[in-house]
Design a protein around this motif. Sequence first.
Motif, PDB file in Angstrom:
ATOM      1  N   MET A  25       0.604  -0.982   0.510  1.00  0.00           N
ATOM      2  CA  MET A  25       0.519  -0.524   0.168  1.00  0.00           C
ATOM      3  C   MET A  25       0.994   1.028   0.508  1.00  0.00           C
ATOM      4  N   LYS A  26       1.961   0.843   0.884  1.00  0.00           N
ATOM      5  CA  LYS A  26       2.468   2.625   0.514  1.00  0.00           C
ATOM      6  C   LYS A  26       3.657   2.569  -0.581  1.00  0.00           C
ATOM      7  N   ASP A  27       3.803   1.408  -0.955  1.00  0.00           N
ATOM      8  CA  ASP A  27       4.273   1.133  -2.608  1.00  0.00           C
ATOM      9  C   ASP A  27       2.798   1.719  -4.191  1.00  0.00           C
ATOM     10  N   GLY A  28       2.468   1.775  -3.162  1.00  0.00           N
ATOM     11  CA  GLY A  28       0.650   1.585  -4.256  1.00  0.00           C
ATOM     12  C   GLY A  28       0.947   2.747  -5.681  1.00  0.00           C
ATOM     13  N   ASP A  29      -0.268   2.685  -6.110  1.00  0.00           N
ATOM     14  CA  ASP A  29      -0.583   3.744  -7.363  1.00  0.00           C
ATOM     15  C   ASP A  29      -1.394   4.934  -7.074  1.00  0.00           C
ATOM     16  N   ASP A  30      -1.227   6.022  -6.825  1.00  0.00           N
ATOM     17  CA  ASP A  30      -2.005   6.565  -6.626  1.00  0.00           C
ATOM     18  C   ASP A  30      -3.829   6.634  -6.848  1.00  0.00           C
ATOM     19  N   PRO A  31      -4.685   7.220  -6.564  1.00  0.00           N
ATOM     20  CA  PRO A  31      -5.807   6.984  -7.254  1.00  0.00           C
ATOM     21  C   PRO A  31      -6.273   7.888  -8.606  1.00  0.00           C
ATOM     22  N   ALA A  32      -5.294   9.200  -8.590  1.00  0.00           N
ATOM     23  CA  ALA A  32      -4.868   9.313 -10.265  1.00  0.00           C
ATOM     24  C   ALA A  32      -4.919   8.807 -11.448  1.00  0.00           C
TER      25      ALA A  32
END
Length: 271
Positions: free
Chosen positions: A212-219
């Motif tokens: 989650m820390k390295d996950g994609d931005d919602p954008a």
Amino acid sequence: MTTNRPVALVTGASSGIGKAAALALVDAGFEVVGTSRRTSGEAHRDGVTFLDLDVASDTSVARAVDRVIEKFGRIDVLVNNAGIGSAGAGEERSLTQDQQLFDINVFGLIRMTKAVLPHMRAQGRGRIINISSVLGFVPAPYMAAYAASKHAVEGYSESMDHEVRQHGVRVLLVEPAVTRTAFEANSPQPATPLPVYEQQRQVFEGVMAAAMKDGDDPATVAKAIVAAATDPKPKLRYPAGPTAGRVSALRRLVPSRAFDRQIRKLNQLPA
């Protein structure tokens, strides 16, 4: 009131992917209606009209769709984003928990689809964009119910797309990878934690926190949603971001035994 602008209805739009999608659709020229279970009536924020909606309620769904038609005279795009997660081993979760998850993630999506389809068919056009996940086509240890719901969304969407395409309506899938939202933190904990799964459950929670820390931005997901809503020749599936694209390709190309080993390695499960 009617509008000449295309109208998009986005469920679960108060935060995370839904909020990013609603704002991106506003920027793309849509009149946007966002829904939430905690709107407390009709409101207007950042160019988005918000309505109360509980996708697990037939009455609430019908009321919200009728209100959009009454207010704007049309629905061109439905983004089925509302959903909840799951945590814990499948054996630890109660059947009631799993039923509640399916009532939102699967049957909520089906309720919304059934509610908008008559309007879209009557106007001869429309797009239903269902937010799936890479977990709609890969396994997810310690998230079995959630993965099952997204597998169901994939099968339902692809099948429905064949049924309604001749009426000018498309049913499309957006498939995010891990995205930086509060989604996982808000996932209900298992009803009956069992000691036999405790150590591995804690390992999995650590794996998910790091992802989650390295996950994609919602954008990133919002960009894929706008593409699905506006592409002149839409694709059935839109992997959202490079990670989702790689996972999709690996699932198709890597032999099943090697893919199985990789899933266990990524989730720090015994070989």
